[in-house]
Design a protein around this motif. Structure first.
Motif, PDB file in Angstrom:
ATOM      1  N   TYR A  16      -2.735  -5.216   6.072  1.00  0.00           N
ATOM      2  CA  TYR A  16      -2.835  -6.478   5.318  1.00  0.00           C
ATOM      3  C   TYR A  16      -2.477  -7.619   6.256  1.00  0.00           C
ATOM      4  O   TYR A  16      -1.508  -7.524   7.013  1.00  0.00           O
ATOM      5  CB  TYR A  16      -1.854  -6.475   4.134  1.00  0.00           C
TER       6      TYR A  16
ATOM      7  N   TYR B 161      -7.194  -7.458   3.219  1.00  0.00           N
ATOM      8  CA  TYR B 161      -6.704  -6.089   3.175  1.00  0.00           C
ATOM      9  C   TYR B 161      -7.793  -5.179   3.741  1.00  0.00           C
ATOM     10  O   TYR B 161      -8.942  -5.245   3.302  1.00  0.00           O
ATOM     11  CB  TYR B 161      -6.356  -5.730   1.733  1.00  0.00           C
TER      12      TYR B 161
ATOM     13  N   VAL C 290      -1.324   0.237  -2.016  1.00  0.00           N
ATOM     14  CA  VAL C 290      -0.202  -0.329  -2.751  1.00  0.00           C
ATOM     15  C   VAL C 290      -0.677  -0.696  -4.136  1.00  0.00           C
ATOM     16  O   VAL C 290      -1.228  -1.759  -4.353  1.00  0.00           O
ATOM     17  CB  VAL C 290       0.349  -1.563  -2.008  1.00  0.00           C
ATOM     18  N   ALA C 291      -0.485   0.233  -5.070  1.00  0.00           N
ATOM     19  CA  ALA C 291      -1.036   0.022  -6.400  1.00  0.00           C
ATOM     20  C   ALA C 291       0.012  -0.439  -7.394  1.00  0.00           C
ATOM     21  O   ALA C 291      -0.310  -0.796  -8.507  1.00  0.00           O
ATOM     22  CB  ALA C 291      -1.685   1.312  -6.894  1.00  0.00           C
ATOM     23  N   GLY C 292       1.274  -0.425  -6.984  1.00  0.00           N
ATOM     24  CA  GLY C 292       2.308  -0.871  -7.903  1.00  0.00           C
ATOM     25  C   GLY C 292       2.527   0.072  -9.057  1.00  0.00           C
ATOM     26  O   GLY C 292       2.983  -0.323 -10.120  1.00  0.00           O
ATOM     27  N   THR C 293       2.224   1.339  -8.874  1.00  0.00           N
ATOM     28  CA  THR C 293       2.432   2.308  -9.943  1.00  0.00           C
ATOM     29  C   THR C 293       3.848   2.871  -9.851  1.00  0.00           C
ATOM     30  O   THR C 293       4.584   2.614  -8.904  1.00  0.00           O
ATOM     31  CB  THR C 293       1.427   3.467  -9.842  1.00  0.00           C
ATOM     32  N   ALA C 294       4.199   3.654 -10.845  1.00  0.00           N
ATOM     33  CA  ALA C 294       5.550   4.224 -10.882  1.00  0.00           C
ATOM     34  C   ALA C 294       5.817   5.104  -9.680  1.00  0.00           C
ATOM     35  O   ALA C 294       6.947   5.287  -9.261  1.00  0.00           O
ATOM     36  CB  ALA C 294       5.736   5.010 -12.179  1.00  0.00           C
TER      37      ALA C 294
ATOM     38  N   ASN D   1       4.617   4.580  -6.672  1.00  0.00           N
ATOM     39  CA  ASN D   1       4.347   3.842  -5.436  1.00  0.00           C
ATOM     40  C   ASN D   1       5.271   2.650  -5.394  1.00  0.00           C
ATOM     41  O   ASN D   1       5.260   1.822  -6.281  1.00  0.00           O
ATOM     42  CB  ASN D   1       2.877   3.397  -5.444  1.00  0.00           C
ATOM     43  N   THR D   2       6.068   2.553  -4.359  1.00  0.00           N
ATOM     44  CA  THR D   2       7.084   1.503  -4.334  1.00  0.00           C
ATOM     45  C   THR D   2       6.488   0.124  -4.162  1.00  0.00           C
ATOM     46  O   THR D   2       7.146  -0.866  -4.395  1.00  0.00           O
ATOM     47  CB  THR D   2       8.072   1.729  -3.180  1.00  0.00           C
ATOM     48  N   GLY D   3       5.263   0.045  -3.675  1.00  0.00           N
ATOM     49  CA  GLY D   3       4.681  -1.273  -3.462  1.00  0.00           C
ATOM     50  C   GLY D   3       5.213  -1.967  -2.230  1.00  0.00           C
ATOM     51  O   GLY D   3       4.947  -3.144  -2.036  1.00  0.00           O
ATOM     52  N   GLU D   4       5.960  -1.249  -1.409  1.00  0.00           N
ATOM     53  CA  GLU D   4       6.559  -1.893  -0.249  1.00  0.00           C
ATOM     54  C   GLU D   4       5.572  -1.999   0.886  1.00  0.00           C
ATOM     55  O   GLU D   4       4.886  -1.040   1.234  1.00  0.00           O
ATOM     56  CB  GLU D   4       7.775  -1.089   0.210  1.00  0.00           C
ATOM     57  N   LEU D   5       5.522  -3.182   1.470  1.00  0.00           N
ATOM     58  CA  LEU D   5       4.742  -3.397   2.674  1.00  0.00           C
ATOM     59  C   LEU D   5       5.703  -3.529   3.849  1.00  0.00           C
ATOM     60  O   LEU D   5       6.772  -4.110   3.726  1.00  0.00           O
ATOM     61  CB  LEU D   5       3.912  -4.679   2.566  1.00  0.00           C
TER      62      LEU D   5
END
Lengths: 115, 120
Positions: free
Chosen positions: B33, B48, B99-103, B105-109
Motif C-alpha cells: 500500500y 493498493y 486487510v479485510a478488517g474481519t475478526a 484479521n487484525t487490519g494492521e499495516l
C-alpha cells in the motif's frame, strides 16, 4: 472536523506524567488504530480497537472507544522522554467491501515529554 | 527480520523531472500500500497492489502518477513531470494477507520509514 482528527495538536508534559490524546471521527468505522511517528521516521502501529470494543490495554497504553460519540482516547501512563513523537489515530472504514487498508489518518498530536 | 524497506529516503527533483520511489515489503508479505503525507497533514491512501496487480488506485491522482509491483523486485511509485505540490513524504506499507478488517484479521499495516520527495 475531519475524519480521524486528533486533539490537542500539541501536548507537552514532564516525564512520569500521564498523557491523554483524543480522536474524533465522523463516519461509521470497523476499527480505530493508533500509530506513533518519531520525527522523520515511519509509523509504528501501537494498538487497534474494534468497533464492538470499549477499552483496550497494551503495556502503558490504554485506548477507549465511544462509538456513540465517535471518539477515542489514547492514554500513555508514566510517560518517558522516549515517548516524544507524533501520535495519529486512523480509522478503518465500515462496509468497505474488505478495503480496510484505506485508513483515514488525522493530522496527529505532537507529544513532547520533557526529562 | 527486516521491515518494510523504502528507498531513497530523500529525493530532490526539479520541476518536470521524474521521481521513482521503491518499496520492498516485509518478508512473506505480498500486499503493498502506498500513502502520501503532505506537510502538516495525516497520511492519505493512494494505491493498493498485489504482485503484478493493481487492486485499488482510487487515491492516486489520475495523471502523472503510476504504481507497479512486479513479480520480481520492489514495488515502484512513479511520478512523472513532478510539480512543487508533489513534495511530500511517501510511505509504503505491507501486509501478509488482504486487510479485510474481519475478526480473524487484525487490519494492521506495517509501514516503512518513508521517502521524502522535495521538488525545487
Amino acid at each position: 472536523s475531519q475524519q480521524g482528527e486528533e486533539d490537542p495538536q500539541a501536548l507537552s508534559i514532564q516525564e512520569g506524567e500521564n498523557a491523554t490524546m483524543n480522536c474524533s471521527y465522523k463516519t461509521s468505522i470497523n476499527n480505530l488504530q493508533w500509530y506513533r511517528q518519531n520525527s522523520g521516521r515511519g509509523l509504528v502501529h501501537l494498538i487497534l480497537i474494534r468497533s464492538n470494543e470499549r477499552e483496550k490495554h497494551s503495556g502503558r497504553l490504554r485506548v477507549t472507544l465511544d462509538t456513540s460519540k465517535k471518539s477515542s482516547s489514547l492514554l500513555i501512563t508514566a510517560s518517558r522522554a522516549a515517548d516524544t513523537a507524533s501520535y495519529f489515530c486512523a480509522t478503518g472504514p465500515l462496509n468497505s467491501g474488505g478495503s480496510n487498508y484505506k485508513l483515514t489518518f488525522g493530522k496527529g498530536t505532537l507529544l513532547t515529554v520533557n526529562p | 527480520n527486516a521491515g518494510v524497506m523504502q528507498n531513497p529516503r530523500h529525493l530532490v527533483r526539479r520541476r518536470g523531472q521524474e521521481a521513482r520511489l521503491r518499496c520492498s515489503p516485509m518478508k512473506g508479505h505480498s500486499h503493498v500500500y502506498w500513502y502520501r503525507q503532505l506537510p502538516e497533514e495525516g497520511l492519505k491512501f493512494m494505491v493498493y497492489l498485489q504482485k503484478e496487480n493493481i487492486i485499488d488506485e482510487s487515491g492516486m491522482p489520475k495523471e502523472r502518477f503510476s504504481a507497479e509491483f512486479p513479480k520480481e523486485g520492489p514495488s515502484i511509485l512513479r511520478i512523472q513531470q513532478v510539480v512543487r505540490g508533489d513534495s511530500a513524504a511517501y510511505f509504503c506499507a505491507s501486509s501478509r494477507r488482504a486487510v479485510a478488517g474481519t475478526a480473524t484479521n487484525t487490519g494492521e499495516l506495517f509501514f516503512g520509514e518513508g521517502s521524502r520527495l522535495t521538488v525545487l
